[in-house]
Design a protein around this motif. Structure first.
Motif, PDB file in Angstrom:
ATOM      1  N   VAL A 195      50.769  38.708  32.491  1.00  0.00           N
ATOM      2  CA  VAL A 195      51.151  38.136  33.829  1.00  0.00           C
ATOM      3  C   VAL A 195      50.696  39.077  34.852  1.00  0.00           C
ATOM      4  O   VAL A 195      50.406  38.475  35.884  1.00  0.00           O
ATOM      5  CB  VAL A 195      52.359  38.018  33.347  1.00  0.00           C
ATOM      6  N   ALA A 196      50.983  40.256  34.650  1.00  0.00           N
ATOM      7  CA  ALA A 196      50.559  41.149  35.957  1.00  0.00           C
ATOM      8  C   ALA A 196      49.139  41.080  36.210  1.00  0.00           C
ATOM      9  O   ALA A 196      48.782  41.126  37.077  1.00  0.00           O
ATOM     10  CB  ALA A 196      51.006  42.439  35.374  1.00  0.00           C
ATOM     11  N   VAL A 201      44.580  39.859  39.567  1.00  0.00           N
ATOM     12  CA  VAL A 201      43.183  39.361  40.026  1.00  0.00           C
ATOM     13  C   VAL A 201      43.203  38.306  40.681  1.00  0.00           C
ATOM     14  O   VAL A 201      42.368  38.013  41.519  1.00  0.00           O
ATOM     15  CB  VAL A 201      42.316  39.081  38.591  1.00  0.00           C
ATOM     16  N   LEU A 202      43.949  37.334  40.635  1.00  0.00           N
ATOM     17  CA  LEU A 202      44.183  36.200  41.631  1.00  0.00           C
ATOM     18  C   LEU A 202      44.467  36.651  42.988  1.00  0.00           C
ATOM     19  O   LEU A 202      44.095  36.072  43.959  1.00  0.00           O
ATOM     20  CB  LEU A 202      45.182  35.220  41.036  1.00  0.00           C
ATOM     21  N   GLY A 203      45.268  37.721  43.098  1.00  0.00           N
ATOM     22  CA  GLY A 203      45.834  38.112  44.381  1.00  0.00           C
ATOM     23  C   GLY A 203      44.594  38.917  45.255  1.00  0.00           C
ATOM     24  O   GLY A 203      44.851  39.012  46.424  1.00  0.00           O
ATOM     25  N   ARG A 204      43.705  39.223  44.537  1.00  0.00           N
ATOM     26  CA  ARG A 204      42.403  40.011  45.181  1.00  0.00           C
ATOM     27  C   ARG A 204      41.447  38.778  45.535  1.00  0.00           C
ATOM     28  O   ARG A 204      40.339  39.241  46.104  1.00  0.00           O
ATOM     29  CB  ARG A 204      41.887  40.963  44.096  1.00  0.00           C
ATOM     30  N   PRO A 282      35.269  34.476  39.724  1.00  0.00           N
ATOM     31  CA  PRO A 282      35.011  36.141  40.005  1.00  0.00           C
ATOM     32  C   PRO A 282      36.015  37.090  39.313  1.00  0.00           C
ATOM     33  O   PRO A 282      35.835  38.149  39.010  1.00  0.00           O
ATOM     34  CB  PRO A 282      35.049  36.341  41.439  1.00  0.00           C
ATOM     35  N   ALA A 283      37.225  36.337  39.007  1.00  0.00           N
ATOM     36  CA  ALA A 283      38.481  37.149  38.316  1.00  0.00           C
ATOM     37  C   ALA A 283      38.225  36.891  36.905  1.00  0.00           C
ATOM     38  O   ALA A 283      39.117  37.589  36.233  1.00  0.00           O
ATOM     39  CB  ALA A 283      39.705  36.565  38.902  1.00  0.00           C
ATOM     40  N   LEU A 284      37.513  36.061  36.246  1.00  0.00           N
ATOM     41  CA  LEU A 284      37.531  35.677  34.793  1.00  0.00           C
ATOM     42  C   LEU A 284      37.392  37.082  33.927  1.00  0.00           C
ATOM     43  O   LEU A 284      37.850  37.225  32.973  1.00  0.00           O
ATOM     44  CB  LEU A 284      36.815  34.634  34.636  1.00  0.00           C
TER      45      LEU A 284
END
Length: 449
Positions: A195-196, A201-204, A282-284
């Motif tokens: 979860v963290a 990664v989404l927050g960036r 890009p976060a995957l």
């Protein structure tokens, strides 16, 4: 305890009304004491009623309606049958300031679980402080996802302590990680780490995305999105006529305008990331690496997937697909119904998925309910949700609900037995038959021989 409904039951509808009439003739001024006595000292028969609301007068009005066979606010009547319960775990967008505070302050089981989960996260501000005191942080993706996860795991632990056992679990977006954790698919520490990582990664991701909810079918939305698949997509199918568009802001708003011109209602969502869209690609890779660290186990409760993927839920690729792909809530709810689910209870800070499930499955025998609701007392909302499920036959350990609170003795009326007469009726008098004529001794002997 304040908020617990008055629970009545009987072997027939007539006896249930009789129970209500008898209770009306009793002293019900101590509302919590009456609630405790009714729920912990009486057998639960098939015909059931739950009476909620604040104050004795409000409940007595509903009680009078029950006694006369009528309806009233706060009164729910049902015939209990065997139920299969599915829990729904809400996703991002449902968060509220101070969500769950009432549960935290009232139930030690919830508080201990919430603190245990919160301790798993290393954020600049402690998670409990962010939820209860820092409204400015709660809408940040890294805090939002952690906070929802902590809330839902604590809610699940509380329900478990009350003897509520689900048969199926469904999670919406980040809510599927909560479902995976409580099912036993992931240990708490591993699920919290994932979860963290998800929030991180989404927050960036860079700004420039948007999401819009549209009242349209999936087919109607896809017709507008043709030729735009690399910039905008359907992030969620929440009902037969409920979809969410997500992607590049300009393209999403353009598609939404076109749908609005075709008569579809649209609403832009307040989010800082275009979830479940091409913009998360890009976060995957980083998120898949984080998922590779998870020690997957065997779930004790089945989790119904909301993702169309060839990968099993106990693989890193599944969770990468789950981050990028469309949330197919409609399909998951229908699959749960096909697997026998008859009752749905939403875990989260507000009622979001319960009405969505109802739109997915019109005519459900049990109306979906939420454990918490915006601007409603937490304890009363949770207790009344359980009371409604109880009337339909979902098992609840009411002694556990009241555990740790002093019991005030209350005199309850005896059961309203429905008397029936079983003595045979006296037959009506009939005219006496004439006496037989006397016969001679020889004739009498002939009759014997």
């Amino acid at each position: 305890m304040d908020g617990v409904p008055w629970l009545l039951s009987a072997r027939s509808e007539q006896a249930l009304r009789g129970q209500a009439r008898r209770l009306l003739e009793s002293d019900t001024s101590d509302v919590p004491a009456v609630a405790r006595a009714l729920s912990t000292t009486r057998s639960a028969h098939r015909h059931r009623a739950a009476i909620g609301g604040a104050g004795a007068q409000h409940r007595r009005t509903a009680l009078a309606a029950l006694a006369s066979g009528g309806a009233a606010d706060g009164l729910h009547v049902a015939r209990a049958t065997g139920q299969r319960l599915a829990l729904l775990f809400t996703g991002q967008g449902s968060q509220l300031p101070a969500m769950g505070r009432g549960l935290y302050e009232t139930f030690p089981v919830y508080a201990q679980a919430f603190d245990e989960v919160s301790a798993q996260f290393r954020l600049g501000t402690p998670l409990r402080e962010a939820v209860f005191e820092r409204e400015d942080l709660l809408d940040r993706t890294d805090y939002t996802q952690a906070a929802l996860f902590a809330l839902q795991v604590a809610q699940f632990r509380l329900l478990s302590s009350w003897g509520v056992t689900p048969d199926l679990l469904i999670g919406h977006s980040v809510g599927e990680l909560s479902a995976a954790c409580v099912s036993g698919l992931m240990p708490l520490a591993d699920a919290a780490a994932l979860v963290a990582a998800r929030g991180r990664v989404l927050g960036r991701l860079p700004a420039g995305g948007a999401m819009v909810a549209v009242r349209a079918t999936e087919e109607e939305a896809l017709a507008v999105l043709e030729g735009r698949a690399d910039r905008v997509g359907i992030a969620a199918v929440n009902g037969p006529r409920s979809v969410v568009l997500s992607g590049d802001e300009e393209e999403v708003l353009s598609a939404a305008r076109e749908l609005a011109e075709r008569g579809h209602r649209t609403r832009r969502l307040r989010v800082d990331v275009a979830f479940h869209s091409p913009r998360v690609e890009p976060a995957l890779a980083e998120f898949r690496s984080a998922a590779a660290e998870v020690r997957f186990g065997r779930p004790a409760v089945p989790v119904v997937s909301t993702v169309r993927t060839a990968h099993a839920m106990d693989t890193p690729d599944y969770w990468a697909d789950q981050l990028r792909g469309c949330v197919r809530f409609l399909d998951a709810v229908r699959e749960a119904r096909g697997s026998g689910a008859t009752a749905f209870l939403e875990l989260g800070p507000d009622t979001v998925l319960a009405p969505a499930a109802e739109s997915c499955l019109p005519g459900l025998p049990v109306r979906p309910v939420s454990l918490l609701r915006r601007d409603h007392d937490d304890v009363r909302t949770a207790a009344e949700a359980l009371g409604r499920l109880h009337t339909h036959g979902v098992e609840v350990d009411w002694k556990a609900v009241h555990e740790g609170r002093p019991a005030t003795p209350v005199r309850l009326p005896k059961y309203a037995f429905q008397g029936r007469r079983y003595w045979p009726e006296q037959p009506a008098e009939t005219q006496a038959a004439p006496a037989p004529a006397p016969v001679s001794g020889a004739a009498a002997l002939e009759g014997v021989l």
